[in-house]
Design a protein around this motif. Structure first.
Motif, mmCIF file in Angstrom:
data_model
loop_
_atom_site.group_PDB
_atom_site.id
_atom_site.type_symbol
_atom_site.label_atom_id
_atom_site.label_comp_id
_atom_site.label_asym_id
_atom_site.label_seq_id
_atom_site.Cartn_x
_atom_site.Cartn_y
_atom_site.Cartn_z
ATOM 1 N N GLU A 148 -35.504 -49.806 -88.874
ATOM 2 C CA GLU A 148 -34.920 -50.843 -88.023
ATOM 3 C C GLU A 148 -33.530 -50.444 -87.563
ATOM 4 O OE1 GLU A 148 -35.069 -54.817 -89.827
ATOM 5 O OE2 GLU A 148 -36.230 -53.856 -91.428
ATOM 6 N N VAL A 149 -33.238 -50.679 -86.291
ATOM 7 C CA VAL A 149 -31.903 -50.425 -85.756
ATOM 8 C C VAL A 149 -30.960 -51.497 -86.293
ATOM 9 C CG1 VAL A 149 -30.486 -50.323 -83.655
ATOM 10 C CG2 VAL A 149 -32.812 -49.365 -83.652
ATOM 11 N N PHE A 150 -29.808 -51.064 -86.835
ATOM 12 C CA PHE A 150 -28.814 -52.029 -87.291
ATOM 13 C C PHE A 150 -27.459 -51.813 -86.644
ATOM 14 C CE2 PHE A 150 -28.206 -48.651 -90.418
ATOM 15 C CZ PHE A 150 -26.838 -48.600 -90.586
ATOM 16 N N GLY A 151 -27.355 -50.815 -85.784
ATOM 17 C CA GLY A 151 -26.102 -50.591 -85.074
ATOM 18 C C GLY A 151 -26.271 -49.538 -84.006
ATOM 19 N N GLU A 152 -25.394 -49.621 -83.027
ATOM 20 C CA GLU A 152 -25.430 -48.673 -81.923
ATOM 21 C C GLU A 152 -23.994 -48.439 -81.450
ATOM 22 O OE1 GLU A 152 -28.026 -48.238 -77.820
ATOM 23 O OE2 GLU A 152 -28.442 -49.887 -79.210
ATOM 24 N N VAL A 153 -23.643 -47.168 -81.239
ATOM 25 C CA VAL A 153 -22.299 -46.809 -80.808
ATOM 26 C C VAL A 153 -22.420 -45.927 -79.568
ATOM 27 C CG1 VAL A 153 -20.164 -45.620 -81.446
ATOM 28 C CG2 VAL A 153 -21.448 -46.895 -83.183
ATOM 29 N N PRO A 154 -21.790 -46.329 -78.455
ATOM 30 C CA PRO A 154 -21.846 -45.496 -77.251
ATOM 31 C C PRO A 154 -21.215 -44.126 -77.498
ATOM 32 C CG PRO A 154 -20.938 -47.665 -76.751
ATOM 33 C CD PRO A 154 -21.023 -47.550 -78.252
ATOM 34 N N CYS A 155 -21.763 -43.101 -76.857
ATOM 35 C CA CYS A 155 -21.215 -41.755 -76.948
ATOM 36 C C CYS A 155 -21.452 -41.053 -75.609
ATOM 37 C CB CYS A 155 -21.822 -40.992 -78.124
ATOM 38 S SG CYS A 155 -23.604 -40.723 -78.022
ATOM 39 N N ASP A 156 -21.153 -39.796 -75.530
ATOM 40 C CA ASP A 156 -21.350 -39.038 -74.300
ATOM 41 C C ASP A 156 -22.686 -38.327 -74.335
ATOM 42 O OD1 ASP A 156 -18.985 -39.761 -73.081
ATOM 43 O OD2 ASP A 156 -17.855 -38.188 -74.106
ATOM 44 N N PRO A 157 -23.293 -38.064 -73.202
ATOM 45 C CA PRO A 157 -22.859 -38.455 -71.869
ATOM 46 C C PRO A 157 -22.985 -39.966 -71.667
ATOM 47 C CG PRO A 157 -25.026 -37.442 -71.740
ATOM 48 C CD PRO A 157 -24.569 -37.343 -73.171
ATOM 49 N N PRO A 158 -22.294 -40.521 -70.673
ATOM 50 C CA PRO A 158 -22.352 -41.970 -70.431
ATOM 51 C C PRO A 158 -23.805 -42.458 -70.377
ATOM 52 C CG PRO A 158 -20.696 -40.972 -69.035
ATOM 53 C CD PRO A 158 -21.430 -39.834 -69.710
ATOM 54 N N GLY A 159 -24.025 -43.604 -71.006
ATOM 55 C CA GLY A 159 -25.364 -44.176 -71.079
ATOM 56 C C GLY A 159 -26.110 -43.787 -72.350
ATOM 57 N N THR A 160 -25.535 -42.895 -73.131
ATOM 58 C CA THR A 160 -26.124 -42.432 -74.383
ATOM 59 C C THR A 160 -25.460 -43.164 -75.543
ATOM 60 O OG1 THR A 160 -26.478 -40.258 -73.414
ATOM 61 C CG2 THR A 160 -26.528 -40.378 -75.792
ATOM 62 N N SER A 161 -26.196 -43.335 -76.624
ATOM 63 C CA SER A 161 -25.595 -43.945 -77.815
ATOM 64 C C SER A 161 -26.177 -43.341 -79.076
ATOM 65 C CB SER A 161 -25.805 -45.457 -77.810
ATOM 66 O OG SER A 161 -27.174 -45.767 -77.860
ATOM 67 N N ARG A 162 -25.400 -43.465 -80.149
ATOM 68 C CA ARG A 162 -25.884 -43.133 -81.483
ATOM 69 C C ARG A 162 -26.478 -44.423 -82.036
ATOM 70 N NH1 ARG A 162 -24.021 -38.141 -82.823
ATOM 71 N NH2 ARG A 162 -22.091 -37.489 -81.830
ATOM 72 N N MET A 163 -27.711 -44.314 -82.504
ATOM 73 C CA MET A 163 -28.418 -45.485 -83.016
ATOM 74 C C MET A 163 -28.585 -45.320 -84.518
ATOM 75 S SD MET A 163 -31.175 -45.875 -79.933
ATOM 76 C CE MET A 163 -31.708 -47.506 -80.445
ATOM 77 N N PHE A 164 -28.110 -46.304 -85.259
ATOM 78 C CA PHE A 164 -28.152 -46.280 -86.711
ATOM 79 C C PHE A 164 -29.339 -47.117 -87.175
ATOM 80 C CE2 PHE A 164 -23.973 -45.172 -85.401
ATOM 81 C CZ PHE A 164 -23.584 -44.190 -86.290
ATOM 82 N N LEU A 165 -30.163 -46.528 -88.039
ATOM 83 C CA LEU A 165 -31.366 -47.197 -88.507
ATOM 84 C C LEU A 165 -31.402 -47.235 -90.026
ATOM 85 C CD1 LEU A 165 -32.199 -45.369 -85.784
ATOM 86 C CD2 LEU A 165 -34.327 -46.579 -86.168
ATOM 87 N N ARG A 166 -32.130 -48.205 -90.557
ATOM 88 C CA ARG A 166 -32.307 -48.339 -91.995
ATOM 89 C C ARG A 166 -33.752 -48.724 -92.277
ATOM 90 N NH1 ARG A 166 -28.798 -53.712 -92.597
ATOM 91 N NH2 ARG A 166 -30.156 -55.088 -91.433
#
Length: 175
Positions: A127-145
């Protein structure tokens, strides 16, 4: 000479992209010692599930991570394009989760990039519990547990036929 009268020199701080294995090991050992002092647990263990070419026996992909304080951390999962979509990724993840349960882990934590494999992990019960925008624009790091004790299709709780108890340290993950 009495060290208490010698002038104190400030430590030297520097940034590098070339920390060697011994330097990383020193940092890990210090952090592990601190964690053991605070928690009373010393359960940090690396974990890898590797895929070998059947002819050359060379590693061609796999999963790398660690277990610590009741949690599985998946750091890397990679398969060459020819092996993707075959169910091998699901098997790697399942074997890591199974080993983590044997080690007393209750939860799993990982991150992936939005263009990598979030759907793959979600199909496998993460399950996704967090998301942080990163580069390139429109991309994100998705944290799952993943709750490894309530994983879909997992009937291995207390009384697990493997004989491994599920008691152990609580997860350090905030919920």
């Amino acid at each position: 000479m009495d060290d208490s009268t010698a002038p104190r020199r400030s430590p030297i701080i520097f940034v590098t992209d070339e920390a060697v294995a011994e330097e990383r090991a020193l940092i890990l050992a210090g952090l592990t010692e601190f964690n053991v002092q605070v928690t009373g647990f010393h359960d940090y263990r690396p974990l890898a599930v590797l895929v070998r070419n059947p002819e050359t026996h060379q590693v061609v992909g796999g999963l790398a991570g660690r277990t610590s304080l009741g949690s599985l951390f998946v750091d890397l999962l990679y398969l060459p394009a020819a092996l993707r979509g075959t169910g091998l990724g699901r098997e790697l993840l399942q074997r890591a989760e199974d080993e983590a349960r044997k080690r007393g882990c209750r939860t799993g934590v990982l991150y992936t990039l939005s263009f990598q494999a979030p759907d793959f992990y979600q199909r496998n019960g993460w399950e996704v519990f967090g998301e942080v925008p990163c580069d390139p624009p429109g991309t994100s790091r998705m944290f799952l547990r993943k709750d490894l004790l309530r994983a879909e299709g997992d009937s291995r709780h207390a009384g697990d036929p493997s004989g491994v108890p599920v008691e152990g340290p609580a997860s350090v993950q905030d919920e």
